[in-house]
Design a protein around this motif. Sequence first.
Motif, PDB file in Angstrom:
ATOM      1  N   HIS A   1     140.196  37.260  37.037  1.00  0.00           N
ATOM      2  CA  HIS A   1     141.243  36.370  37.521  1.00  0.00           C
ATOM      3  C   HIS A   1     140.968  35.931  38.964  1.00  0.00           C
ATOM      4  CE1 HIS A   1     145.134  34.515  38.009  1.00  0.00           C
ATOM      5  NE2 HIS A   1     145.375  35.295  39.064  1.00  0.00           N
ATOM      6  N   ALA A   2     140.553  36.882  39.813  1.00  0.00           N
ATOM      7  CA  ALA A   2     140.254  36.554  41.215  1.00  0.00           C
ATOM      8  C   ALA A   2     139.069  35.590  41.309  1.00  0.00           C
ATOM      9  CB  ALA A   2     139.958  37.828  41.999  1.00  0.00           C
TER      10      ALA A   2
ATOM     11  N   LYS B   1     138.547  27.777  41.466  1.00  0.00           N
ATOM     12  CA  LYS B   1     139.492  26.656  41.470  1.00  0.00           C
ATOM     13  C   LYS B   1     139.824  26.209  42.890  1.00  0.00           C
ATOM     14  CE  LYS B   1     141.610  27.878  37.059  1.00  0.00           C
ATOM     15  NZ  LYS B   1     142.791  28.444  36.403  1.00  0.00           N
ATOM     16  N   VAL B   2     140.041  27.173  43.778  1.00  0.00           N
ATOM     17  CA  VAL B   2     140.345  26.842  45.175  1.00  0.00           C
ATOM     18  C   VAL B   2     139.158  26.136  45.819  1.00  0.00           C
ATOM     19  CG1 VAL B   2     140.790  27.852  47.447  1.00  0.00           C
ATOM     20  CG2 VAL B   2     142.073  28.648  45.470  1.00  0.00           C
TER      21      VAL B   2
ATOM     22  N   ARG C   1     131.034  33.741  51.829  1.00  0.00           N
ATOM     23  CA  ARG C   1     129.970  34.071  50.881  1.00  0.00           C
ATOM     24  C   ARG C   1     130.481  34.125  49.447  1.00  0.00           C
ATOM     25  NH1 ARG C   1     126.711  38.558  54.405  1.00  0.00           N
ATOM     26  NH2 ARG C   1     125.821  37.059  55.850  1.00  0.00           N
ATOM     27  N   SER C   2     131.597  34.789  49.238  1.00  0.00           N
ATOM     28  CA  SER C   2     132.170  34.872  47.896  1.00  0.00           C
ATOM     29  C   SER C   2     133.622  35.314  48.018  1.00  0.00           C
ATOM     30  CB  SER C   2     131.392  35.861  47.020  1.00  0.00           C
ATOM     31  OG  SER C   2     131.664  37.190  47.426  1.00  0.00           O
ATOM     32  N   TYR C   3     134.293  35.407  46.904  1.00  0.00           N
ATOM     33  CA  TYR C   3     135.683  35.863  46.930  1.00  0.00           C
ATOM     34  C   TYR C   3     135.769  37.355  47.265  1.00  0.00           C
ATOM     35  CZ  TYR C   3     135.004  37.885  42.265  1.00  0.00           C
ATOM     36  OH  TYR C   3     134.559  38.629  41.209  1.00  0.00           O
TER      37      TYR C   3
END
Length: 194
Positions: A2-3, A9-10, A126-128
Amino acid sequence: MHAKNTSQKVRAVLKSKGESGISLANKVPYGYKKDNNDKTKWVVDETSAEVVKEIYNLFIQGHGTFEIARILRERKIPTPSEYNASISTNTYTQEYKYKWCGTTVAGILDRQEYIGDTVNFKCTTRSYKDKTRVNLPKEDRKIFKNTHEPIIDEYTWNIAKQLRNNRKKPTRSGKKSIFSGLLFCNDCGKKMYF
């Protein structure tokens, strides 16, 4: 999962927003303020814009960034963070006031936004999972010309940029070599120093 999906999407929304010419900056540069009617537009803040013009004038006259910071400290001009805090709250107090430094002045001299351009995609995370900010190369940045009112004309900004790229550093004796800022290493391409 989900994250990860939310992060993608963001990023997609920010990418489409940035490619349309809307600024992605959370804070407006020193010298500007957000328009009361449209929060995506920047308008010139006359008080701080005069300081930006003075910084460019002093730099073109031959003063270095640390010398300009000293001049601004002596004139008791609030730094960008002090000025923004004084606008948002009238009860702003700080132990060390007017603490200008050379890096703050250099940051103002390097901002292309002062000639009326919007520059998007300067950095990313860099990433979530890893929130470390990474600067993107200049080739990956999107520049939109004349999106807001300029504080500095393009001729003055180009002169300051050229002086920043070819600045001459004094030696330990305090003298500047006539070749300073002009000689480059043939192997690595970096500037040569005495």
